[in-house]
Scaffold this active site. Sequence first.
Site, PDB file in Angstrom:
ATOM      1  N   LEU A   1      15.201  20.940 -40.884  1.00 38.86           N
ATOM      2  CA  LEU A   1      15.037  21.146 -42.317  1.00 38.86           C
ATOM      3  C   LEU A   1      16.227  20.468 -42.979  1.00 38.86           C
ATOM      4  CD1 LEU A   1      14.051  24.941 -42.514  1.00 38.86           C
ATOM      5  CD2 LEU A   1      12.566  23.003 -43.066  1.00 38.86           C
ATOM      6  N   ASP A   2      16.008  19.717 -44.056  1.00 37.99           N
ATOM      7  CA  ASP A   2      17.143  19.036 -44.674  1.00 37.99           C
ATOM      8  C   ASP A   2      18.062  20.049 -45.365  1.00 37.99           C
ATOM      9  OD1 ASP A   2      16.365  19.426 -47.444  1.00 37.99           O
ATOM     10  OD2 ASP A   2      14.924  17.802 -47.224  1.00 37.99           O
ATOM     11  N   ALA A   3      19.227  19.578 -45.755  1.00 39.11           N
ATOM     12  CA  ALA A   3      20.255  20.484 -46.279  1.00 39.11           C
ATOM     13  C   ALA A   3      19.784  21.261 -47.494  1.00 39.11           C
ATOM     14  CB  ALA A   3      21.510  19.691 -46.625  1.00 39.11           C
TER      15      ALA A   3
ATOM     16  N   ARG B   1       9.027  15.889 -49.667  1.00 32.94           N
ATOM     17  CA  ARG B   1       9.787  15.413 -50.835  1.00 32.94           C
ATOM     18  C   ARG B   1       9.390  13.981 -51.195  1.00 32.94           C
ATOM     19  NH1 ARG B   1      13.894  18.923 -52.092  1.00 32.94           N
ATOM     20  NH2 ARG B   1      14.563  20.364 -50.455  1.00 32.94           N
TER      21      ARG B   1
ATOM     22  N   SER C   1      16.767  22.334 -48.078  1.00 34.78           N
ATOM     23  CA  SER C   1      15.604  23.153 -47.765  1.00 34.78           C
ATOM     24  C   SER C   1      16.033  24.420 -47.033  1.00 34.78           C
ATOM     25  CB  SER C   1      14.606  22.363 -46.913  1.00 34.78           C
ATOM     26  OG  SER C   1      14.186  21.195 -47.587  1.00 34.78           O
TER      27      SER C   1
END
Length: 238
Positions: A111-113, A198, A115
């Site tokens: 999961l990106d930062a 996104r 999220s």
Amino acid sequence: MTDTASPHSHIDRLNKYLAFHQGISRRQADKLITQGRVTLPSGVASLGARVAPDDVVFLDGTPVTVRSSYTYIALHKPVGYVCSRKQQGDMPTIYSLLPASLQHLKSVGRLDANSSGLLLLTDNGDFTLKMTHPRFYKQKRYTISLDRDLEPLHQQMINDFGIQLEDGPSKLTLERISDTNRIEWTVLMSEGRNRQIRRTFEALGYTVVTLHRTHFGSYSLGEILEGKWMILNISHMG
């Protein structure tokens, strides 16, 4: 609790043995063997080799540490944490949320930062492969909010046709959370490309303000509090 995988008290295939004790997939284990990096008492190992209970297996000249079981955890990742072992700028790593005994686990996807939500971690490489490879079709569920109302035409485009991105078409399923709300949506997807949700909305001129994962395959976030984790009992993945 951890799973009930056997501590290998019988003759086993070498790639299965390496996958279990190294926390990698069998495909990765086969690669190590073909590269000549694995040694048995009889010499450099070859594909298809087997390991007896008392054999000491060496990887790059170092004895392979024997483990008794795999570990699986579900973490409620907060916004602002990165899924890597190294801190990036001021952003802490997810491993700062875990005790030392779980620091060896690897995340199953990312999961990106910006999220939040459900993140699985394990030392079972085959489990990671089965959860992330497209051919196994593991559905993930997210709740998102946009910077403005999603136009019905764009909703139809995403649901019915997909959106073409630089790395191929993006196919998502959108569901309304409320009949009176077009900013917040549930998103279902089976792919896992980098920042795919996104980028899909960005291609249509929207910004995803919040992105929160609630489900990954048959696993759900449940009642795990933000920043907390729980051990999963997965006995069938040994």
